[in-house]
Design a protein around this motif. Structure first.
Motif, PDB file in Angstrom:
ATOM      1  N   VAL A   1      19.605  23.071  -8.801  1.00 12.23           N
ATOM      2  CA  VAL A   1      19.214  22.360  -8.653  1.00 12.23           C
ATOM      3  C   VAL A   1      19.216  20.556  -8.314  1.00 12.23           C
ATOM      4  N   GLY A   2      18.992  20.328  -7.381  1.00 14.99           N
ATOM      5  CA  GLY A   2      19.451  18.856  -7.083  1.00 14.99           C
ATOM      6  C   GLY A   2      17.702  18.239  -7.538  1.00 14.99           C
ATOM      7  N   GLU A   3      17.629  16.968  -7.320  1.00 15.02           N
ATOM      8  CA  GLU A   3      16.198  16.252  -7.695  1.00 15.02           C
ATOM      9  C   GLU A   3      15.029  16.349  -7.326  1.00 15.02           C
ATOM     10  N   ARG A   4      15.246  16.471  -6.225  1.00 16.35           N
ATOM     11  CA  ARG A   4      14.214  16.177  -4.357  1.00 16.35           C
ATOM     12  C   ARG A   4      12.978  17.277  -4.715  1.00 16.35           C
ATOM     13  N   GLY A   5      12.395  16.572  -5.117  1.00 15.92           N
ATOM     14  CA  GLY A   5      11.098  17.410  -4.421  1.00 15.92           C
ATOM     15  C   GLY A   5       9.838  17.636  -5.610  1.00 15.92           C
ATOM     16  N   ASP A   6       8.584  18.192  -5.919  1.00 16.10           N
ATOM     17  CA  ASP A   6       7.781  18.029  -7.282  1.00 16.10           C
ATOM     18  C   ASP A   6       8.051  19.538  -7.907  1.00 16.10           C
ATOM     19  N   LEU A   7       8.952  19.914  -7.448  1.00 10.95           N
ATOM     20  CA  LEU A   7       9.209  21.383  -7.711  1.00 10.95           C
ATOM     21  C   LEU A   7      10.297  21.469  -8.581  1.00 10.95           C
ATOM     22  N   ALA A   8      11.240  20.827  -8.577  1.00 11.94           N
ATOM     23  CA  ALA A   8      12.506  20.638  -8.786  1.00 11.94           C
ATOM     24  C   ALA A   8      12.867  20.241 -10.325  1.00 11.94           C
ATOM     25  N   PRO A   9      12.351  19.606 -10.902  1.00 14.88           N
ATOM     26  CA  PRO A   9      11.841  19.310 -12.482  1.00 14.88           C
ATOM     27  C   PRO A   9      11.884  20.741 -13.137  1.00 14.88           C
ATOM     28  N   ALA A  10      10.632  21.646 -12.417  1.00 10.60           N
ATOM     29  CA  ALA A  10      10.552  22.936 -13.168  1.00 10.60           C
ATOM     30  C   ALA A  10      11.031  23.619 -12.306  1.00 10.60           C
ATOM     31  N   LEU A  11      11.710  23.975 -11.478  1.00 11.94           N
ATOM     32  CA  LEU A  11      12.547  24.741 -10.838  1.00 11.94           C
ATOM     33  C   LEU A  11      14.260  25.048 -12.502  1.00 11.94           C
ATOM     34  N   HIS A  12      14.897  23.434 -12.171  1.00 13.59           N
ATOM     35  CA  HIS A  12      15.354  23.022 -12.650  1.00 13.59           C
ATOM     36  C   HIS A  12      16.135  23.732 -13.923  1.00 13.59           C
ATOM     37  N   SER A  13      14.351  23.680 -15.038  1.00 11.65           N
ATOM     38  CA  SER A  13      14.731  24.389 -15.902  1.00 11.65           C
ATOM     39  C   SER A  13      14.787  25.289 -15.656  1.00 11.65           C
ATOM     40  N   ALA A  14      13.879  26.042 -14.815  1.00 14.24           N
ATOM     41  CA  ALA A  14      13.814  27.949 -14.913  1.00 14.24           C
ATOM     42  C   ALA A  14      14.918  28.828 -15.033  1.00 14.24           C
ATOM     43  N   ALA A  15      15.766  27.717 -14.314  1.00 17.25           N
ATOM     44  CA  ALA A  15      17.261  28.530 -13.556  1.00 17.25           C
ATOM     45  C   ALA A  15      17.845  27.952 -14.981  1.00 17.25           C
ATOM     46  N   ARG A  16      17.639  27.359 -15.169  1.00 10.73           N
ATOM     47  CA  ARG A  16      18.804  27.029 -16.674  1.00 10.73           C
ATOM     48  C   ARG A  16      18.635  28.061 -17.854  1.00 10.73           C
TER      49      ARG A  16
ATOM     50  N   LEU B   1      24.696  28.859  -5.132  1.00 10.93           N
ATOM     51  CA  LEU B   1      22.999  27.978  -4.232  1.00 10.93           C
ATOM     52  C   LEU B   1      22.763  26.972  -4.342  1.00 10.93           C
ATOM     53  N   ILE B   2      22.622  25.654  -3.228  1.00  9.39           N
ATOM     54  CA  ILE B   2      22.308  25.398  -3.872  1.00  9.39           C
ATOM     55  C   ILE B   2      20.691  25.243  -2.733  1.00  9.39           C
ATOM     56  N   VAL B   3      19.459  23.763  -4.527  1.00  8.34           N
ATOM     57  CA  VAL B   3      18.550  23.824  -3.909  1.00  8.34           C
ATOM     58  C   VAL B   3      18.332  22.121  -4.143  1.00  8.34           C
ATOM     59  N   ALA B   4      18.749  21.638  -2.457  1.00 12.12           N
ATOM     60  CA  ALA B   4      18.614  20.187  -1.837  1.00 12.12           C
ATOM     61  C   ALA B   4      17.565  19.509  -2.170  1.00 12.12           C
ATOM     62  N   GLY B   5      15.985  20.103  -2.485  1.00 11.72           N
ATOM     63  CA  GLY B   5      14.733  20.061  -1.746  1.00 11.72           C
ATOM     64  C   GLY B   5      13.835  21.240  -2.429  1.00 11.72           C
ATOM     65  N   ALA B   6      12.956  21.265  -3.532  1.00 17.04           N
ATOM     66  CA  ALA B   6      12.089  21.929  -4.258  1.00 17.04           C
ATOM     67  C   ALA B   6      10.403  21.476  -3.890  1.00 17.04           C
ATOM     68  N   PHE B   7      10.078  22.086  -3.453  1.00 13.10           N
ATOM     69  CA  PHE B   7       8.371  21.112  -2.870  1.00 13.10           C
ATOM     70  C   PHE B   7       7.321  22.046  -3.308  1.00 13.10           C
ATOM     71  N   LEU B   8       6.105  21.260  -4.398  1.00 10.75           N
ATOM     72  CA  LEU B   8       4.845  22.438  -3.887  1.00 10.75           C
ATOM     73  C   LEU B   8       3.949  22.336  -3.134  1.00 10.75           C
ATOM     74  N   GLU B   9       3.338  22.957  -3.021  1.00 10.83           N
ATOM     75  CA  GLU B   9       2.075  23.247  -1.854  1.00 10.83           C
ATOM     76  C   GLU B   9       0.596  22.384  -2.704  1.00 10.83           C
ATOM     77  N   SER B  10       0.255  22.080  -2.063  1.00 13.71           N
ATOM     78  CA  SER B  10      -1.211  21.472  -2.962  1.00 13.71           C
ATOM     79  C   SER B  10      -1.889  22.401  -3.511  1.00 13.71           C
ATOM     80  N   GLY B  11      -1.627  21.221  -5.326  1.00 11.92           N
ATOM     81  CA  GLY B  11      -2.698  22.091  -5.840  1.00 11.92           C
ATOM     82  C   GLY B  11      -2.229  23.425  -6.664  1.00 11.92           C
TER      83      GLY B  11
END
Length: 133
Positions: free
Chosen positions: A112-127, A74-84
């Motif tokens: 989890v790819g690198e695109r989006g402001d949620l991507a780094p935290a999501l990558h860590s959480a998935a790992r 399952l590829i997460v090409a982008g993961a984006f947070l809503e404001s705040g």
């Protein structure tokens, strides 16, 4: 099967009744959503077929997903947070929902790819999720 709770994330279809009426979603939730399928690639903000993420009673983000059957991922090409929104709070719940989707699709992994402001935290959480299971 466990009943959904307010601390579980849900991926919404772009046609879900919560966001289908785009003006209402914008008015009630401040959620401006457009399906970018027909938007030329260079002009897309979030991705081809982005799914809104609901956590509790708040629309917290958007995910650009793709099932890669050949790679069984399952590829997460982008993961984006809503404001705040706080990625450290949201990422574990989203990772758990992605894992449920991965299992439902019969895929072996989540990438989890690198695109989006949620991507780094999501990558860590998935790992972290995969290292526990």
């Amino acid at each position: 099967m466990a009943r959904p709770s307010r601390d579980q994330a849900a991926l919404l279809s772009p046609f879900d009744s919560l966001i289908r009426d785009r003006d209402r979603a914008r008015r009630l939730f401040g959620f401006d959503y457009t399906i970018e399928v027909y938007t030329p690639s260079p002009d897309r903000r979030f991705g081809y077929f982005v799914l809104p993420v609901l956590l509790g009673d708040t629309l917290v983000g958007r995910l650009d997903l793709k099932a890669d059957r050949k790679a069984s991922a399952l590829i997460v090409a982008g993961a984006f947070l809503e404001s705040g929104m706080d990625s450290e709070v949201i990422a574990p719940a989203v990772a758990a929902e992605l894992d449920a989707m991965r299992r439902w699709l019969g895929l072996a992994s989540i990438a989890v790819g690198e695109r989006g402001d949620l991507a780094p935290a999501l990558h860590s959480a998935a790992r972290s999720l995969f290292s526990q299971g």
